[in-house]
Design an enzyme around this catalytic site. Structure first.
Site, short mmCIF file in Angstrom:
data_model
loop_
_atom_site.label_atom_id
_atom_site.label_comp_id
_atom_site.label_asym_id
_atom_site.label_seq_id
_atom_site.Cartn_x
_atom_site.Cartn_y
_atom_site.Cartn_z
N LYS B 76 0.92 -1.20 0.08
CA LYS B 76 -0.14 -0.03 0.01
C LYS B 76 0.91 1.35 0.09
CE LYS B 76 -4.11 2.05 2.77
NZ LYS B 76 -4.65 1.81 3.93
N SER B 151 -9.58 1.67 3.02
CA SER B 151 -8.83 2.30 2.15
C SER B 151 -7.85 1.46 1.52
CB SER B 151 -8.11 3.47 2.97
OG SER B 151 -7.15 2.87 4.00
N SER B 175 -9.63 -0.78 7.52
CA SER B 175 -9.22 -0.57 5.77
C SER B 175 -8.36 -1.65 5.25
CB SER B 175 -8.36 0.66 6.04
OG SER B 175 -8.73 1.90 5.93
#
Lengths: 113, 486
Positions: B76, B151, B175
């Site tokens: 990420k 997210s 997330s």
């Protein structure tokens, strides 16, 4: 406890944006004001709970269920390794090596960088 | 040649180890899959073609070894890497090149993993759909008209699409688990402190944890074994030794007691989630577990407490982005000064959702409102932690509940209503508030009719006590292996 006004006025929203160092246009500020009002109204539910005598949980560290060890610790306040100047110059947005360039901050701070 | 894009992480690892697949061909098949298909999904913000192939060839030459030797992994893009850019999907950091590599990423590299690229996210990890990225949205590989969750939607989509067999994300309020649930993969939020946060760009420091995505619980367990462990660079790092759960993951857990909170049997659950929960209880019973009702009376207050605590911490953490030392700097006009530089750089660099959360947190911490908002939220946080503690003290090994109340929603459906987007995190935020570990495991699908022609995934999460990461992995693995369809 202070009464909470979940409807933010334009002036309050402008004040919060100022505290948050966000130079928002009137249009952007109004959009945020309306959304924040809806969120604050939702958060209001917490005020209806009986929280007398409940100790606030200020951090997530807790004794491990098997070892009993805590994850929060205090470190000695000693200087450690820092980034070298070349690296700092490489990532800074405006430089005057070996310094980072900033706008004038004395005599009122007027004038650009 | 084996095709790494259809294999689990452990299968890729073993194939490389046995000589059935070279690390270079594994990396190459990931890179080809990305170049062929990511245009329609948008999982990646950067792909490291040359560096990944070179890193893989070093494995093939025997220069890089370890438990993940040659395994392609995605990160990420809020996890710092001293290669390429670390943007947090924000204009603020669009050109930022981190001088650091995060501890969790370094541990993967030290174990021989090949970093394929950086994945998309909601800006600064603030969002539940990956629609808040400043660069592009990510589509759900299962149903491209729907969001992958967020997210960490890019990491979830990258694994679900077969671009990489594993990835890291971060989980502040769900997330990792929510996008894992919505894309049909496994994702885990470790116990707070179990994985170092050093080098993770901070959103809400008392809630953030880095964690893995994989196609199976065993894949996630192997990644946890590599990334978990004490780190002196993170002052909230658990002093416990690292993990070594993989070799014994499939051992029976023993006489298990699983708690299902009465509060998650909600009328707001999608019919597919209702069916999946019933089926999951049947699965647990057929595993020999005792399933008992438990109570999380403050579950419904979690979102309100979370959005005060998380935004208060975010308003402080994101104060560092001021246009001075790194990140976006606004061009000033004549007569403007330092204050204008801060405020204009932040107005230009941050997107609307990040600005909203900074303002909410600033308001909650401001004079006259601190007690009413922040202190109250911390008290509710205490109650939620106490409720989990009481459940585990009663002899329950893991709490089972849906990861989300609904399957993936349509792109654009909630983007104009932040509060509705926040409510997506109803079942996930409590684990972050309490600091306990939780893993999301696929637990069924909608009918094609319910999903407009696509069977959309739904998932259960298993929540354990503080430090019970091994427990939730073992329970998750047993559930995955014995799952009874609803």
């Amino acid at each position: 406890m202070e009464p909470m006004a979940h409807e933010l006025s334009h002036d309050e929203a402008r004040h919060v944006a100022r505290l948050a160092r966000l130079a928002l246009s009137d249009e952007a500020l109004e959009s945020q004001r309306v959304q924040l009002g809806a969120i604050l109204e939702y958060v209001e539910r917490l005020r209806k709970l009986d929280l007398d005598g409940v100790e606030p949980m200020t951090h997530a560290g807790a004794p491990d269920h098997t070892s009993g060890m805590e994850s929060n610790r205090w470190d000695a306040d000693e200087p450690g390794p820092a980034l070298d100047n070349d690296t700092l110059m490489r990532i800074a947005p405006a430089i005057h090596p070996p310094f980072i360039r900033v706008p004038k901050v004395i005599d009122g701070g007027g004038g650009g960088a | 040649m084996s095709d790494a894009s259809s294999m689990s992480l452990i299968e890729v690892r073993d194939a490389i180890r046995n000589g059935d697949l070279t690390a270079e061909s594994a990396a190459s098949s990931c890179l080809h899959a990305i170049s062929d298909r990511d245009g329609g999904i948008g999982a990646f913000l950067q792909v490291f073609d040359d560096a990944a192939l070179e890193s893989a060839r070093a494995v093939d030459r025997g220069e890089r070894t370890g438990s993940l030797a040659g395994v392609p992994i995605a990160l990420k893009d809020n996890i710092c890497l001293n290669h390429g850019r670390t943007t947090c999907a924000s204009r603020m950091l669009e050109t930022y090149e981190s001088p650091f590599t995060a501890t969790a990423a370094q541990r993967l590299i030290d174990a021989g993993a090949v970093i394929i690229g950086k994945t998309n996210l909601d800006e600064f990890a603030m969002g539940s759909s990956t629609e808040n990225s400043a660069f592009h949205i990510t589509r759900n590989p299962v149903a491209p008209d729907r969001v992958p969750g967020g997210s960490s939607g890019g990491s979830a989509a990258a694994v679900a699409a077969g671009f990489v067999p594993g990835a890291l994300g971060s989980d502040t309020g769900g997330s990792i688990r929510q996008p894992a649930a919505l894309t049909g993969v496994v994702g885990m939020k470790p116990t707070y402190g179990r994985v170092s946060r050093w080098g993770l760009v901070a959103f809400a420091s008392s809630l953030d944890q880095i964690g893995p995505f994989g196609r199976t619980v065993a894949d996630v367990a192997l990644l946890m074994d590599v990334i978990a462990g004490f780190d002196e660079l993170d002052s909230t790092s658990s002093p416990r030794a690292g993990m070594a759960v993989s070799p014994t993951l499939s051992e029976p857990v023993g006489k298990l007691r699983i708690g299902v909170p009465r509060q998650v049997r909600s009328e707001h659950n999608h019919p597919a989630v209702v069916r999946a929960l019933d089926a999951a209880i049947t699965t647990c019973t057929s595993m020999g577990a005792e399933v008992v009702d438990v109570d999380l009376p403050r579950l419904d207050d979690g979102i309100a407490a979370y959005y005060v605590v998380a935004t208060a911490e975010a308003s402080s953490n994101l104060a560092r982005f001021d246009g001075i030392r790194y990140g976006h700097r606004a061009a000033l006009s004549a007569g403007e000064g330092l204050e204008d530089l801060y405020a204009r750089s932040r107005a230009e660099g941050f997107g609307p959702e990040v600005q909203r959360r900074i303002m909410l947190g600033t308001y909650a911490l401001s004079s006259g409102y601190y007690d009413a908002y922040y202190r109250t939220a911390m008290q509710v946080r205490r109650l939620i932690r106490d409720e989990f503690d009481a459940i585990f003290a009663s002899g329950v090994h893991a709490v089972m509940m849906p990861s989300t109340a609904n399957p993936a929603f349509r792109i654009g459906e909630k983007v104009d209503d932040p509060l509705q987007m926040y409510l997506e995190d109803l079942y996930t935020v409590t684990a972050n508030l309490a600091g306990v570990p939780a893993i999301s495991v696929p637990a069924g699908v909608t009918t094609e009719e319910e999903g407009d022609g696509t069977a959309l995934p739904v998932a259960m999460q298993f929540v354990g006590p503080v430090g019970g990461d091994e427990v939730v992995l073992r329970v998750g693995a047993e559930f995955e292996g014995g799952r009874v369809e609803g």
